[in-house]
Structures are given as C-alpha cells and as structure tokens.
Scaffold this motif. Sequence first.
Motif, PDB file in Angstrom:
ATOM      1  N   ILE A  85     -26.300 -17.787  53.256  1.00  0.00           N
ATOM      2  CA  ILE A  85     -26.622 -18.443  51.981  1.00  0.00           C
ATOM      3  C   ILE A  85     -27.869 -17.816  51.368  1.00  0.00           C
ATOM      4  CG2 ILE A  85     -27.326 -20.606  50.887  1.00  0.00           C
ATOM      5  CD1 ILE A  85     -25.814 -22.080  53.078  1.00  0.00           C
TER       6      ILE A  85
ATOM      7  N   ASN B 133     -21.835 -17.158  43.447  1.00  0.00           N
ATOM      8  CA  ASN B 133     -20.691 -17.945  43.915  1.00  0.00           C
ATOM      9  C   ASN B 133     -19.458 -17.971  43.034  1.00  0.00           C
ATOM     10  OD1 ASN B 133     -21.160 -19.180  46.518  1.00  0.00           O
ATOM     11  ND2 ASN B 133     -22.892 -20.224  45.557  1.00  0.00           N
TER      12      ASN B 133
ATOM     13  N   ILE C 250     -10.054 -17.585  42.310  1.00  0.00           N
ATOM     14  CA  ILE C 250      -9.310 -17.226  43.513  1.00  0.00           C
ATOM     15  C   ILE C 250      -7.825 -17.341  43.168  1.00  0.00           C
ATOM     16  CG2 ILE C 250      -8.884 -17.817  45.922  1.00  0.00           C
ATOM     17  CD1 ILE C 250     -11.805 -19.079  45.804  1.00  0.00           C
TER      18      ILE C 250
ATOM     19  N   ASP D  19      -6.105 -20.587  42.156  1.00  0.00           N
ATOM     20  CA  ASP D  19      -6.087 -21.603  43.200  1.00  0.00           C
ATOM     21  C   ASP D  19      -7.299 -22.532  43.110  1.00  0.00           C
ATOM     22  OD1 ASP D  19      -4.728 -22.679  45.300  1.00  0.00           O
ATOM     23  OD2 ASP D  19      -5.641 -21.398  46.827  1.00  0.00           O
ATOM     24  N   ASN D  20      -8.226 -22.234  42.224  1.00  0.00           N
ATOM     25  CA  ASN D  20      -9.426 -23.076  42.136  1.00  0.00           C
ATOM     26  C   ASN D  20      -9.725 -23.455  40.682  1.00  0.00           C
ATOM     27  OD1 ASN D  20     -10.082 -20.375  41.607  1.00  0.00           O
ATOM     28  ND2 ASN D  20     -12.202 -20.618  42.286  1.00  0.00           N
TER      29      ASN D  20
ATOM     30  N   PHE E 255     -14.113 -27.511  38.797  1.00  0.00           N
ATOM     31  CA  PHE E 255     -15.515 -27.264  39.150  1.00  0.00           C
ATOM     32  C   PHE E 255     -15.814 -27.498  40.629  1.00  0.00           C
ATOM     33  CE2 PHE E 255     -17.116 -28.005  34.568  1.00  0.00           C
ATOM     34  CZ  PHE E 255     -16.966 -26.662  34.290  1.00  0.00           C
ATOM     35  N   LEU E 256     -14.890 -28.140  41.365  1.00  0.00           N
ATOM     36  CA  LEU E 256     -15.154 -28.327  42.790  1.00  0.00           C
ATOM     37  C   LEU E 256     -15.126 -26.983  43.524  1.00  0.00           C
ATOM     38  CD1 LEU E 256     -15.670 -30.154  45.183  1.00  0.00           C
ATOM     39  CD2 LEU E 256     -13.210 -30.503  45.393  1.00  0.00           C
ATOM     40  N   ASP E 257     -14.103 -26.215  43.270  1.00  0.00           N
ATOM     41  CA  ASP E 257     -13.955 -24.963  44.009  1.00  0.00           C
ATOM     42  C   ASP E 257     -14.266 -23.720  43.184  1.00  0.00           C
ATOM     43  OD1 ASP E 257     -13.127 -25.843  46.655  1.00  0.00           O
ATOM     44  OD2 ASP E 257     -11.415 -26.691  45.596  1.00  0.00           O
ATOM     45  N   TYR E 258     -14.444 -23.886  41.879  1.00  0.00           N
ATOM     46  CA  TYR E 258     -15.013 -22.816  41.071  1.00  0.00           C
ATOM     47  C   TYR E 258     -16.498 -23.153  41.016  1.00  0.00           C
ATOM     48  CZ  TYR E 258     -16.217 -19.608  37.448  1.00  0.00           C
ATOM     49  OH  TYR E 258     -16.816 -18.582  36.760  1.00  0.00           O
ATOM     50  N   ARG E 259     -17.285 -22.441  41.811  1.00  0.00           N
ATOM     51  CA  ARG E 259     -18.603 -22.972  42.144  1.00  0.00           C
ATOM     52  C   ARG E 259     -19.707 -22.494  41.213  1.00  0.00           C
ATOM     53  NH1 ARG E 259     -16.232 -22.936  47.533  1.00  0.00           N
ATOM     54  NH2 ARG E 259     -16.421 -25.057  48.340  1.00  0.00           N
TER      55      ARG E 259
ATOM     56  N   VAL F  63     -25.216 -26.183  40.781  1.00  0.00           N
ATOM     57  CA  VAL F  63     -25.626 -27.542  40.399  1.00  0.00           C
ATOM     58  C   VAL F  63     -27.156 -27.549  40.341  1.00  0.00           C
ATOM     59  CG1 VAL F  63     -23.576 -28.633  41.335  1.00  0.00           C
ATOM     60  CG2 VAL F  63     -25.566 -28.333  42.805  1.00  0.00           C
ATOM     61  N   CYS F  64     -27.714 -28.634  39.786  1.00  0.00           N
ATOM     62  CA  CYS F  64     -29.174 -28.669  39.564  1.00  0.00           C
ATOM     63  C   CYS F  64     -29.945 -28.362  40.839  1.00  0.00           C
ATOM     64  CB  CYS F  64     -29.591 -30.033  39.029  1.00  0.00           C
ATOM     65  SG  CYS F  64     -29.187 -30.238  37.308  1.00  0.00           S
TER      66      CYS F  64
ATOM     67  N   ASP G  25     -29.341 -26.540  43.199  1.00  0.00           N
ATOM     68  CA  ASP G  25     -29.287 -25.143  43.655  1.00  0.00           C
ATOM     69  C   ASP G  25     -30.424 -24.307  43.060  1.00  0.00           C
ATOM     70  OD1 ASP G  25     -26.953 -25.782  44.915  1.00  0.00           O
ATOM     71  OD2 ASP G  25     -25.631 -24.818  43.466  1.00  0.00           O
TER      72      ASP G  25
ATOM     73  N   PRO H   6     -21.695 -16.735  50.430  1.00  0.00           N
ATOM     74  CA  PRO H   6     -22.052 -16.804  51.852  1.00  0.00           C
ATOM     75  C   PRO H   6     -21.138 -15.998  52.785  1.00  0.00           C
ATOM     76  CG  PRO H   6     -22.390 -18.934  50.842  1.00  0.00           C
ATOM     77  CD  PRO H   6     -21.750 -18.066  49.795  1.00  0.00           C
ATOM     78  N   PRO H   7     -19.817 -16.074  52.664  1.00  0.00           N
ATOM     79  CA  PRO H   7     -18.997 -15.276  53.595  1.00  0.00           C
ATOM     80  C   PRO H   7     -19.231 -13.774  53.432  1.00  0.00           C
ATOM     81  CG  PRO H   7     -17.643 -16.914  52.479  1.00  0.00           C
ATOM     82  CD  PRO H   7     -18.974 -16.914  51.791  1.00  0.00           C
TER      83      PRO H   7
ATOM     84  N   MET I  52     -21.774 -27.049  56.074  1.00  0.00           N
ATOM     85  CA  MET I  52     -21.995 -25.844  55.283  1.00  0.00           C
ATOM     86  C   MET I  52     -21.247 -25.997  53.971  1.00  0.00           C
ATOM     87  SD  MET I  52     -22.787 -22.762  54.451  1.00  0.00           S
ATOM     88  CE  MET I  52     -22.106 -22.006  52.955  1.00  0.00           C
TER      89      MET I  52
ATOM     90  N   ARG J 202     -22.942 -24.504  47.735  1.00  0.00           N
ATOM     91  CA  ARG J 202     -23.952 -25.110  46.877  1.00  0.00           C
ATOM     92  C   ARG J 202     -24.834 -26.026  47.726  1.00  0.00           C
ATOM     93  NH1 ARG J 202     -19.737 -25.996  42.007  1.00  0.00           N
ATOM     94  NH2 ARG J 202     -18.735 -27.299  43.543  1.00  0.00           N
ATOM     95  N   THR J 203     -25.715 -26.749  47.067  1.00  0.00           N
ATOM     96  CA  THR J 203     -26.577 -27.672  47.805  1.00  0.00           C
ATOM     97  C   THR J 203     -26.077 -29.109  47.760  1.00  0.00           C
ATOM     98  OG1 THR J 203     -27.934 -27.640  45.826  1.00  0.00           O
ATOM     99  CG2 THR J 203     -28.736 -26.368  47.698  1.00  0.00           C
ATOM    100  N   GLU J 204     -25.159 -29.409  46.868  1.00  0.00           N
ATOM    101  CA  GLU J 204     -24.549 -30.736  46.821  1.00  0.00           C
ATOM    102  C   GLU J 204     -23.279 -30.641  45.991  1.00  0.00           C
ATOM    103  OE1 GLU J 204     -27.131 -33.511  44.839  1.00  0.00           O
ATOM    104  OE2 GLU J 204     -27.186 -32.340  43.011  1.00  0.00           O
ATOM    105  N   MET J 205     -22.574 -31.763  45.872  1.00  0.00           N
ATOM    106  CA  MET J 205     -21.357 -31.811  45.056  1.00  0.00           C
ATOM    107  C   MET J 205     -20.334 -30.771  45.503  1.00  0.00           C
ATOM    108  SD  MET J 205     -22.094 -34.174  42.855  1.00  0.00           S
ATOM    109  CE  MET J 205     -20.964 -33.969  41.492  1.00  0.00           C
ATOM    110  N   ASP J 206     -20.032 -30.772  46.773  1.00  0.00           N
ATOM    111  CA  ASP J 206     -19.128 -29.755  47.279  1.00  0.00           C
ATOM    112  C   ASP J 206     -18.395 -30.317  48.495  1.00  0.00           C
ATOM    113  OD1 ASP J 206     -17.957 -27.223  47.439  1.00  0.00           O
ATOM    114  OD2 ASP J 206     -19.858 -26.226  47.060  1.00  0.00           O
TER     115      ASP J 206
ATOM    116  N   LYS K  85      -9.479 -21.018  49.888  1.00  0.00           N
ATOM    117  CA  LYS K  85     -10.460 -20.804  48.830  1.00  0.00           C
ATOM    118  C   LYS K  85     -11.846 -21.269  49.246  1.00  0.00           C
ATOM    119  CE  LYS K  85      -8.802 -25.129  46.872  1.00  0.00           C
ATOM    120  NZ  LYS K  85      -7.841 -25.682  45.919  1.00  0.00           N
ATOM    121  N   ARG K  86     -11.923 -22.062  50.309  1.00  0.00           N
ATOM    122  CA  ARG K  86     -13.242 -22.578  50.686  1.00  0.00           C
ATOM    123  C   ARG K  86     -13.880 -21.782  51.819  1.00  0.00           C
ATOM    124  NH1 ARG K  86     -10.850 -28.435  49.815  1.00  0.00           N
ATOM    125  NH2 ARG K  86     -11.112 -28.451  47.566  1.00  0.00           N
TER     126      ARG K  86
ATOM    127  N   TYR L 161     -15.544 -16.604  58.904  1.00  0.00           N
ATOM    128  CA  TYR L 161     -16.765 -17.278  58.461  1.00  0.00           C
ATOM    129  C   TYR L 161     -16.857 -18.684  59.045  1.00  0.00           C
ATOM    130  CZ  TYR L 161     -20.443 -19.040  55.461  1.00  0.00           C
ATOM    131  OH  TYR L 161     -21.619 -19.599  55.016  1.00  0.00           O
TER     132      TYR L 161
END
Lengths: 747, 289
Positions: free
Chosen positions: A615, A653, A657, A665-666, A669-673, A676-677, A679, A733-734, B185, B188-192, B260-261, B266
Amino acid sequence: MNKNKWIGERTIRPDGADKVTGRASFAADTTMPGMIWGSVLRSPHPHASIVNIDITKAASLPGVKAIVTAKDIVDFPFDTPAPLGIQDMRWMTRNVMAREKALFHGHPVAAVAATSEEIAAEACKLIEVNYEVLPWVIELEEAIKPNAPILHNILEFDGKPSNIAGTLEHKKGDIELGFQEADTIIERSFTTRPVHQGYIEPHACLVSVTADGKATIWSSSQGQFMVRAMTSMLTGIPQSDIRAIPAEIGGGFGGKTIIYLEPIATVLAQKSGHPVKMVMSREDVMRATGPTSGSMSKVKIGAKKDGTIVSVQGTFYLQAGCLPGSPIRGAAGCAFAPYDIPNVHSLGYDVVSNRSKVAAYRAPGAPIGAFAVESVLDEIAEEIGMDPLALRLKNAAREGTKAAHGPVYPRMGYAETLEAAIEHPHNKVALGNLQGRGVASGFWFNAGGESSAQVNVTEDGNVVVTTGHPDVGGSRASIANITAELLGIDYQRVSVLIGDTATIGYSNLTGGSRVLFASGMAVTDSTEKVIKSLRERAAIIWDIDPDAVTWEEGEARPAGANAGMFEPLSLEDIADRATETGGPIGAGAQLNTAGAEGGFATHICDVEVDIELGIVRILRYTSFQDVGRAVHPSYVEGQMQGGVAQGIGWALNEEYIYNKDGIVDNPGFLDYRMPVCSDLPMLDTVMIEIPNPKHPQGVRGVGEVPLVPPLAAIRNAIYNALGIRFYSLPMSPPVVLEALDISQAAE
Amino acid sequence: MTNIQYLAPTTLDEAVSLYAAAAGSARILAGGTDLLVQLRSGMINPGIIIDIKKIKELNSIEQKADGSFVVGASVSGTQLAKHSSFGKTWPGVLEALNLIGSTQVQGRASLGGNLCNGSPAGDSIPALIAAEATVNIQGPNGSRQLAVKDVLSGPGSTNLSQDEIAVNFIFPTRQLGSGDAYLRMIPRTEMDIAVVGCGVNLTLENNICTSATVGLGAVAPVVLEVEAAAEALVGNKIEEETLERAAEACRAVCNPIDDKRGTIAYRTKVAGVLMKRAATIASQRAEGA
C-alpha cells in the motif's frame, strides 16, 4: 487599480446556501405534471452488428408510450465529417444510439418511455434485437495489432482498415541531430489505464416538447448551448425551438461536455406527447459514459551533463473508446510544453476499441504525456546527478520560449513554481524509512472562446449579472467579486445567475479552464459599459459633460473642480432616477475571447509504502501553480486540491476491470476505487500570481493543470522510497507487492 | 414490477411463523445494508421483507453474571459501540463490525446481517470465529445453536434453513489475560470490502500463549477457522518466529480466487501479514487486560 477590495476576497459563494441545505436543484430533481420515464436498452455484447430490432412486444406492454431506435435519431453518414467544436456528429449520433453496430457492452440500442421506470425497464427487456456477434477487442495493445478485429472499416491507416483513427504530430528542430549532442539519453515505455471522471451526479434530464414542436430541456451539463446544439443536430429541431435550461451540476470534470440522454428523451417526448425524464444509474455511468483514455507511450530524452535538454521524442497511443476522438492533442501537445527544448518530436495516435467512447477529463490527455515525460526526467536527473527540480528549472520555458505545439509564451510563471518548490519547507523536511519524495511539473493549454454576459442595474440600485456557463468551480462567486470590484459596491449587492439558452447569448462550454477567463472578460466589458452609462446619467442630472464625471468607490463624482461642485450620486441615486435619464440601466457583451495562455504547475509528493501489503499512502502533498490572478482564492485552491485528489486515484487504484466476455466487472464506486477522504492528507497549495497580461484581471485558467503532474510525482516518490521504478498505472497494492517480490528475488 | 410486502413483527414467534409461511419468498431485513443493495441491483426479488429490528431479543445487548455476552443479531454497530463494557471485552469484534461501511451504514449494519449475508469477505465473521461465538437460531420447530465457524456453507449461503432466523450471539466468558483483534486489507482506508480479513483471539499467561483462535476471511469460499495457526501460537511467546509459523499456516489454508478485488498470490501473501499484525495487537491487548 488601487488595492483590490473584492478581487482576491474569500466571499461566500452565491450558490452555497442552497447547496448545503439541499435546496439546490440538480437535473434529477426536476419533475413535471404528466411526466413519464425513459429507460435505455443497452447492448449485451461488446461488438455486434444489429440485424433487426423488433419492438412489437414492447410496444404492446400497457403503460408504454414511445420507443426510440437509431432510426429516430438523425444520421450523419460515416464518410462526411460533421464537426461541432472538438466533437464530430458522426461519432456523437452513433454514441448516443448504436446504429449499424453495437460497439461496446452497454451501448444504447433502443429506449422506451412508459408511465413508470419499472414498466420502461420491463419493456426494454421485451425489445427483440437480432445481433450478429462480432469478434471484439478491448485493450489498446491488442487493438493496434495487425490481425485485430476492426471496428470501422472506413478508418484506414497506412492504406489499410485499422483501429488507428488518426494521428497528430508536433515537430521543432531536428531530433536526430539533437540526440547526437546529448551526453545521456534515456528512453522508456509507459502505460496508463482509462479512468472515469467520477462525478457524483449521474447524467439526467427532463425534456418537454409542446404540441407545436418546441422543446425544453432541463439537464446537468457543462454547457447548455452544447446541449441545445447537439440535441438540435440529432433531432432536427431548430436551435430556436429548443430551450436548454442548466441544472446545478454535481461534478463534470469534462465528462459532461457531451450528451447521452437529451436527444433520446427529446424524441421520446415528441413521440409520446409527455414530458420524459431519464436518469442514469451509477452502473450506466460506469459502463457507458466517459472515461478518459488509457495509453501506451514511449518517451526519449537526451540531455547534456550540465542538465541541458537537447532533444526529446514522444509517441503516445491513446484509447478513444469505440469511436474516434481521444485527446492526443493534450498528450502530444502538453508533454514537453513546460520546457525550452530546441529539438522536439511528439506524435499521438488515436485508437478505437470496444469500450465506451472517451469524454474529456480535466486537461484531457495531458496527464498521460506528463506521466511519461516527467518520469523520464526523474531518471535523467538521477543519471546526471542533478536535483530534479533544478533540472526542470534549468530547462524551464519562459517568456519568449517557442513551444513545439505552436505558441510563443508571454510572461508566465513556470520557473516561479519551481523556485517556490525548491525553497518550500516541504522540499527540505527529512524523510523516514520507506518514505520517499517525488516531484513533477505539468502544462495545460487553457482556452478562451465565446462567452456572453449581461449586467443589469435593478431599480433599487443593486446589480444582477447573468452569464452563460454552468458553475462547476465557484465561477458565480468569482464573477460577483469582479463585478463588485469594478463597480466599487459591496459584494452582497451583486447577484450572479446562470442564464439558459433563451435568456443569455451563446456561451461555449464550461471546459478548458476557460469560464472565468472568458466570462470575466464579458462581464468586465458589460460592467464598463454600465459604468459609462452611469456617468452619462450623472452628467444629465448635473447638466455637465459626461467626460467631467468619474466613477469612484461606487458613486459618480465630478471629475475635478472645473466640473462643478456636486454631491456625489450613488448607484441607488442614479437607479432611482433612471427613468428620467434614459430608462433602464444595463449592458451586455458577446465576445470571442483570446489570450487565455497556458497554465503551469509543479508538485511535490511524499509517500510511505507498507512493503508487506504494497500500500502506498500519500503523506504530504504540495502543489505550486501559476494561477494568474486568484479572483477567489478558495476556489482556486479547491481546483488545485481537486485535481491532485483525482491524480492520486488515477496513480494508485483506479482502473476498469474487464471480464473475459468484454464486460466491465467493476461498474460502481465500491470496486472502481476512487480515493475517499481518509485516503488523503490535507493537500497543500501555493498559489503564485503572475497576472496574465492578456486579461483585464490577469486571470489564467486554473482548473485543469492540477491533474497533470500527480501521476509522475507519485511514481517518482515511490522510486525514492523503494528504489523501484514503475512504468504502468495503477500502482495498486498487488502491483507494488509483486514488484517488491521481484526486486527482493533479484537481490 | 413486483409488489414487495413489508412486515415488521414485534415478537420472534411472529417473525418465525411469517418467515416459514413465506416458504422461501421472504428476505430478512436486519440493517438492510446488504439487502437493499441487492434489491436495487436486481440480484434478488423477494415478495416479502421481514424487518426484525423491532423484536426485543434481536435488538438487545446483555452481559451475564459470568461475564458472557448475549448480543442480538440485529444490534447495530453503533449500538454495540455505545455499550459500556462490550468493546472493552471484545475490541476485535467491535472493530470488525465497525469497519463496515460509512458512519451511516454503521448505524444500521449488524452482526446477524453480516453473518447471514454469507459473504466470505464479511468483516465481522473472522472476528466472531476467533471469539468462538455461537449463534442462537430459531425456526418453526424450535431453537438450536451453531458455532459461527459452522454457519457459512459457501459464498452467499449459510447452513440456516430457509425458515430459520439468527436471533443472537453468545460470547463466552473472558479469561484474564485475553485479547482479540481484527485487521483487514483494503486498497483504500475505508468504504471498501476486505481483500483479506483476519481475526485473532488469544490468552496469555506469563507471556506464553495458552489458547488462541484464528479466523481468516476472503481467502476461501467460506470464512475459515485456521486451527493450525492457533496451534502454532499456543505454548509459545508471541514473537517473530512464532508469528511466522502461524502466518505460514494461514497462507497454507488459503484457497482464494483471482477477482476484481485481489489476486490469488496477493491474497495468500497478505493473509500471513495480517495474521502476524492482528496477533501482535491481540497479544498487546491481552497484556493490558
């Protein structure tokens, strides 16, 4: 001008109270009696010929009032260019509704209007589309291969059908001779992924068409006149019969400089006789609007030992999505623009593939070019042992530099952004373990163009200003500051409104960082006319020559002892006597503005890397920008911070995908990252004011260049922390963990 | 174009009989933070929604004389955080529940909902497994108990039958010197949503770990209890060598998917990292307890 009273003040924005109390009306908030709902049927295939569409079953569903297919939208044949601004209606008509082929998963194929959203959606399912599924190609690397599925046979490159839709080239000097002079040459390849503008408000509109064919459109866009023009061209309704009313806008960032729903809703309203409302879901937005291009680039830079850059070459392939029109001009044009380099070759390729058509995104293309160039510069600086800011300063473009993309720069402040960065405490604070610092610079063209304004004095002596631009970044507050300053009256006495297409003259898009530059000029011109009129009114009242009247501190005064001894007349006094001095007081201006001049920025970024999880966290970020004149500093800072926040998401990020079937596939906003504040640290800003010599207030566009440097600044900071250089985005991260593993294995 | 019937029974018996009568066409609404998303996206299309927030047993927190807790299945994260002693006793469970979503979501989201949604990435589940919590389940034919680790049967499915409702969770009496922790893990830092989540609960005596339980989420079709990791901890000091063996045990049980996650590689690697970090926090808490 004396010391400014209002320009540079952090006044309360006129639209603020409505927004914080939830009263502001966005596009989806508008309703009408008799209103029905439109829903779009979207292609389930990434690439397919549309053989036949049978609407019989859908039409017979109770509650269905109208159905639209491409047959109901005006065609613009493939072989005849139909430009509108930077768009081409050949592509726009096919983007709004698939015509010969569905070109991406989610491409509109038909639309239904019905008495409820549910019935409209149900009816869409009853539309029978006979597709002939075609081979498809999503990724840029694949799309330019010789055997790739071809999207449009009419597009040719090198004499053969190709997915390369066009090129753009800038040349200056002779790069080969230039590279011969270099002591160090570094050439690197980079990739970036498409990223969405990420506005919070999905596209929405309500359209009413009267029995005699006059259409009114309420929608959220970056230009009501663009909405009117495109809807007119796609429906055949004359512009004079379309009134486009801009709603408050919940973010656009370039993504709302084109339309998706308005012509469909207009035809549905025409056919059904009812007002039709359409609102995209977030999924629709993610599948079928925006984003900006993904890219492949190669950049070669040659420098002398002392840091002098002698020759540069850049090649930039940009994804256009399914129809031509990627921002190659931004990538190829801006990439080297901050530097004074004798030999430049910059080449862009526009490449189509089976994904949603790109739309403008904050300095379109420029972040892609800067990511490559500013990354290679970091490597050059290391190789020759020079501080990366000092390297940039040594080569900085200055007043008189001729840029490869054409202009000779007037007085501007790129070097000042570097000097400020070098001296700033951020640049000097020590870093800890696994922390790193990176820098990068950026350029954006900025734009002028058409804007209209009207400034009216009310009967009680206050002022109403109307402009033609949706306010995405605090432009109303800034316009009020300028007007109050020029008139010498209190800010609170100026109201600023956004006119619709029927109430104000043509004004080009809110885009290109042009609004305050251009509408500031139109408002200045109008206000100066008003002041002239006020002086004339005072002259009539005093029965002296208008030249013997001055306008100072909000009142008419005799110009000197010779003019006579009169008590000053305030704006209220003159407004009160307007009828006897010639009637209503007000003036307008309709200008085609020039002299916008480019924007320059330099960013410093500190990161910390969690090497076990991969990260990257942003510890500290400071942006330095030549902002011309900060008419309203809070909104200038807001633009700078907003661009950086978006750059951080792009760098770390954000990515689409696609699954094995060519489907995103995303799509949310959950998986299209996006970040957020939590961060982000506080994003610090340093505004450097070098007034634009070509603007009455010194305004320079500020909204877009903040997104240009972050990608490379973050990438360079990660190198400084880890000793690993990344060449692809996102640095998620990956990806970071895998690179760490490879680097450890190599040790 | 379906009409959904919304029912809000006030007693458990009523809820159970309504749920059984619906014969699979009903969905339970606890906080609704998953249910409403699934409804809006068209994933589910229930005829009846049964809101259990108005039932007392499902919505109360009780600490027994022996120190054990009974926490209603629909108690929200915010309610649980406000309780005077739950968070001091089970900080790992509380932090897991309150990593879910935003402040607004935490005002609704519940342990019962998170568990019954059946996601292998549900944040509270590894912490519940680590806490050795059990869940009381009520059906038309009476009640039964299941250990939380035995509830999930696959992604999005549980071992509750279609007429059973999770009523409350029982957290066992805490021994002195115990601590728990949950880490996840997310990019992001939240909302995930957790790419990997790890809950560790352990007891220390004279710096030696005397008991431990490890829950690991988002690395297999169901949340796992990793007994081998617990065994690696028990009998040892919580130090690098011990932690590395426990981490290896976690990596060994990982059977994740590439999606996707996160990638398989990893997720597997991160599972070990989180195990070590969570065990370290849990042991610090145990020392302070």
